[in-house]
Design an enzyme around this catalytic site. Structure first.
Site, PDB file in Angstrom:
ATOM      1  N   CYS A 161       0.705  -1.066  -0.119  1.00 52.37           N
ATOM      2  CA  CYS A 161       0.076   0.095  -0.010  1.00 52.37           C
ATOM      3  C   CYS A 161       0.942   1.336   0.084  1.00 52.37           C
ATOM      4  CB  CYS A 161      -0.955   0.114   1.270  1.00 52.37           C
ATOM      5  SG  CYS A 161      -0.151   0.384   2.707  1.00 52.37           S
ATOM      6  N   ASP A 162       2.063   1.187   0.439  1.00 57.86           N
ATOM      7  CA  ASP A 162       3.053   2.478   0.513  1.00 57.86           C
ATOM      8  C   ASP A 162       3.246   2.725  -0.928  1.00 57.86           C
ATOM      9  OD1 ASP A 162       3.501   0.306   2.592  1.00 57.86           O
ATOM     10  OD2 ASP A 162       5.202   1.197   3.112  1.00 57.86           O
ATOM     11  N   ALA A 163       3.135   2.157  -1.975  1.00 56.99           N
ATOM     12  CA  ALA A 163       3.453   2.383  -3.269  1.00 56.99           C
ATOM     13  C   ALA A 163       2.175   3.549  -3.870  1.00 56.99           C
ATOM     14  CB  ALA A 163       3.321   1.134  -4.256  1.00 56.99           C
ATOM     15  N   PHE A 165       1.526   6.084  -2.255  1.00 55.15           N
ATOM     16  CA  PHE A 165       2.261   7.616  -2.203  1.00 55.15           C
ATOM     17  C   PHE A 165       3.364   7.741  -3.136  1.00 55.15           C
ATOM     18  CE2 PHE A 165       5.195  10.322  -0.172  1.00 55.15           C
ATOM     19  CZ  PHE A 165       4.489  11.459   0.419  1.00 55.15           C
TER      20      PHE A 165
END
Length: 379
Positions: A161-163, A165
């Site tokens: 999920c960081d991707a 951003f």
């Protein structure tokens, strides 16, 4: 490196003096000097204490300089622009090397911001950014082709999920800057893959990766209280990224409603689980696991929710009290010398932090939060 650090400190010291002279004569009656002073102190400390996970162009610096860019956009203080130009110049405007990895283009947000804000001297070389984006979106790799069968679910381009951003806001901003809307459509295709794989429609939160997605099996990972594991900073990455996306996405873009609805849904959830002291815990649904506030996730939430109030997507009366409480709590985590503490270390799941734990991306989140909190009273 020592010579470069000395140059950086001299430039920042000169610009800092000019900044505070200007602040003392500001005429805006709602100007909040304490917030800007806290932000400048954070920048000064971080610039004097550079840190990286992999390289000067890695994701940690990418996230930090997003914060610096947002601080400049909000305040126009030249100290921020000096820091942005300094790192871009010494990076030779390069991304990091893993062209299939979303993390490695996050640094380009700062390059694009500089080029869009100060184009008089043709200072920025965007060719490395273009090369990365084109390879990232259009060249084949194992993740896109579903060949990596690890437990994390590396069968899509943005499998964590960081991707959301790291790459989407850069691609979206590049499309806006270069007037090439095709990039937004291609970004959307990969964003939807991540949404479909990691978004929990019951909890309105993102699993960090497939290890934390519930399947109904007894083997599902869970907190000691029996609830699902949702990482604060992971969801902070997503919500802050959504705010950045919506700011630069065309109002008439055919899929804009998807991003607005997702943003509002997540914002409502994050507001509903804010602890009384203002700072979100590293494990969102099990705050007792690490019963202390954490700055990086909380900073991203504060930025994203304040952005929504400032841009008319969220109700001012409902969100503003929570946002001011969050900012006050964030400010209490700053040391006297400017260092921002209580930042969870680099990771991929909820872990503890401490008064002395810091990371450059935590400073970036702090600057992002301050940049939007400054605008709240203008609404």
């Amino acid at each position: 490196m020592k010579h470069l650090k000395n140059i950086r400190l001299i430039v920042l010291a000169i610009l800092s003096s000019a900044f505070f002279i200007n602040c003392s004569t500001a005429q805006n009656p709602i100007y909040n000097q304490s917030i800007e002073e806290s932000m400048i102190k954070a920048l000064e400390w971080q610039e004097a204490h550079p840190i990286m996970a992999l390289a000067p162009t890695d994701w940690t610096n990418g996230a930090y300089y997003v914060g610096v860019a947002r601080a400049h956009k909000a305040t126009k203080a030249m100290m921020y622009m000096a820091a942005l130009k300094n790192q871009g110049y010494w990076n030779n405007w390069q991304t990091f090397k893993r062209l299939h990895h979303a993390d490695d283009v996050a640094i380009s947000y700062s390059y694009l911001y500089i080029d869009m804000t100060d184009r008089r001297r043709n200072f920025v070389d965007l060719e490395p950014t273009k090369k990365f984006i084109d390879a990232h979106l259009y060249e084949p790799d194992a993740w896109k082709e579903g060949k990596d069968k690890s437990a994390m679910g590396k069968t899509i381009l943005w499998w964590w999920c960081d991707a959301l951003f790291m790459a989407p806001p850069v691609i979206n901003l590049y499309a806006k800057h270069t007037k090439q809307p095709k990039y937004v459509d291609d970004m959307h295709k990969f964003y939807i893959e991540t949404y479909n794989q990691l978004y929990d429609k019951e909890e309105h939160l993102f699993a960090r990766d497939m290890r934390f997605v519930w399947t109904g099996s007894k083997k599902d990972m869970k907190e000691p209280n029996g609830k699902k594991i949702f990482w604060s900073r992971g969801n902070g990455w997503v919500l802050a990224g959504l705010a950045l996306l919506l700011e630069d996405m065309p109002n008439d873009y055919k899929h804009r409603s998807f991003y607005e609805n997702l943003y509002k849904e997540m914002a409502a959830k994050i507001l509903s689980i804010q602890p009384e002291d203002g700072l979100w815990r590293t494990s969102l649904l099990s705050p007792e696991s690490y019963d202390h506030g954490e700055v990086s996730g909380s900073g991203f939430y504060t930025f994203a929710l304040a952005w929504g109030v400032n841009n008319g997507l969220l109700d001012k009366a409902k969100y503003t009290p929570a946002l001011k409480k969050a900012w006050n709590a964030l400010a209490d985590c700053q040391h006297e010398d400017g260092r921002v503490g209580w930042v969870q270390n680099i990771g991929a799941s909820p872990e503890p932090a401490s008064f002395d734990s810091w990371q450059n991306f935590g400073t970036g989140a702090f600057l992002m939060a301050g940049s939007e909190i400054l605008k709240l009273d203008n609404q």
